[in-house]
Design an enzyme around this catalytic site. Structure first.
Site, PDB file in Angstrom:
ATOM      1  N   HIS A  72       0.838  -1.204   0.000  1.00 38.31           N
ATOM      2  CA  HIS A  72       0.000   0.000   0.000  1.00 38.31           C
ATOM      3  C   HIS A  72       0.877   1.259   0.000  1.00 38.31           C
ATOM      4  O   HIS A  72       0.572   2.224  -0.693  1.00 38.31           O
ATOM      5  CB  HIS A  72      -0.892   0.047   1.255  1.00 38.31           C
ATOM      6  CG  HIS A  72      -1.929  -1.032   1.346  1.00 38.31           C
ATOM      7  ND1 HIS A  72      -2.141  -1.759   2.491  1.00 38.31           N
ATOM      8  CD2 HIS A  72      -2.821  -1.492   0.435  1.00 38.31           C
ATOM      9  CE1 HIS A  72      -3.134  -2.615   2.292  1.00 38.31           C
ATOM     10  NE2 HIS A  72      -3.559  -2.484   1.045  1.00 38.31           N
ATOM     11  N   LYS A  86     -16.902  -7.299  11.504  1.00 35.72           N
ATOM     12  CA  LYS A  86     -16.549  -7.929  12.785  1.00 35.72           C
ATOM     13  C   LYS A  86     -15.177  -8.586  12.716  1.00 35.72           C
ATOM     14  O   LYS A  86     -14.539  -8.813  13.721  1.00 35.72           O
ATOM     15  CB  LYS A  86     -17.606  -8.971  13.153  1.00 35.72           C
ATOM     16  CG  LYS A  86     -18.929  -8.371  13.550  1.00 35.72           C
ATOM     17  CD  LYS A  86     -19.844  -9.437  14.158  1.00 35.72           C
ATOM     18  CE  LYS A  86     -21.303  -9.054  14.074  1.00 35.72           C
ATOM     19  NZ  LYS A  86     -21.873  -9.160  12.707  1.00 35.72           N
ATOM     20  N   SER A 137      -2.824  -7.654   3.053  1.00 35.44           N
ATOM     21  CA  SER A 137      -3.080  -7.505   4.495  1.00 35.44           C
ATOM     22  C   SER A 137      -3.454  -8.858   5.097  1.00 35.44           C
ATOM     23  O   SER A 137      -3.020  -9.202   6.196  1.00 35.44           O
ATOM     24  CB  SER A 137      -4.233  -6.525   4.733  1.00 35.44           C
ATOM     25  OG  SER A 137      -3.908  -5.253   4.254  1.00 35.44           O
TER      26      SER A 137
END
Ligand code: PNS
Length: 165
Positions: free
Chosen positions: A23, A47, A133
């Site tokens: 990124h 969540k 990620s």
């Protein structure tokens, strides 16, 4: 053809949970192409997110030291956020061919929703083409070495978070 807005604004959207070195590479590439780059974090009650949106914004601000880069959260449609910020371009990174199908679908849907906002795909540097990620979190969770895969401060935060902090 509509004239290019001045000053030019671009959006680099994503989840950034957390920011990776890939990124960071993309942010530097995109920032060279516009006067202002907004790194836009999707504010979505996920969540499964490891970090809150506020934590993710903080980590990006700590890692990117370019005057022209701003960090914001958004919800709702990305193209509506882009229009509110007067952005003519959305940047997305393409690592491998496997990214292309999903990215093409999103770009074409966004074009249908707002034809005046253009999506530009940027190729990440080869050294970052395998980083995501999701994988960084997985490797960190399993005790692997993630140095170089994220900015150093983020690696430390990741370790703390995964150890229950
Ligand atoms: O890094 P990610 O998780 O792949 O980013 C995906 C993101 C945030 C760019 C995408 O989910 C998005 O734009 N969401 C906002 C809602 C929206 O506009 N959906 C229609 C897109 S076709």
């Amino acid at each position: 053809m509509a004239s290019k807005p001045h000053p030019s604004v671009g959006i680099y959207p994503g989840s950034f949970d957390p920011l990776t070195s890939g990124h960071v590479d993309l942010i530097h590439r995109a920032a060279r192409l516009v006067d202002t780059l907004i790194v836009a974090i999707l504010q979505h009650p996920d969540k499964n997110a490891l970090f809150s949106v506020e934590e993710r914004m903080e980590m990006i601000r700590e890692s990117i030291h370019l005057q022209s880069v701003k960090v914001e959260a958004f919800d709702g449609l990305l193209v509506e956020f882009a229009a509110r910020r007067n952005a003519a371009v959305i940047f997305r990174g393409i690592r491998a061919v496997s990214d292309y199908e999903y990215e093409l679908q999103m770009a074409l849907m966004n074009r249908r929703l707002k034809p005046e906002v253009e999506t530009v795909f940027l190729m990440s540097g080869e050294a970052y083409s395998f980083i995501s990620s999701r994988l960084v979190k997985e490797v960190a969770r399993l005790g692997g070495d993630i140095s170089g895969l994220t900015p150093p401060g983020i690696a430390a935060r990741l370790k703390r978070r995964l150890s229950g902090d």
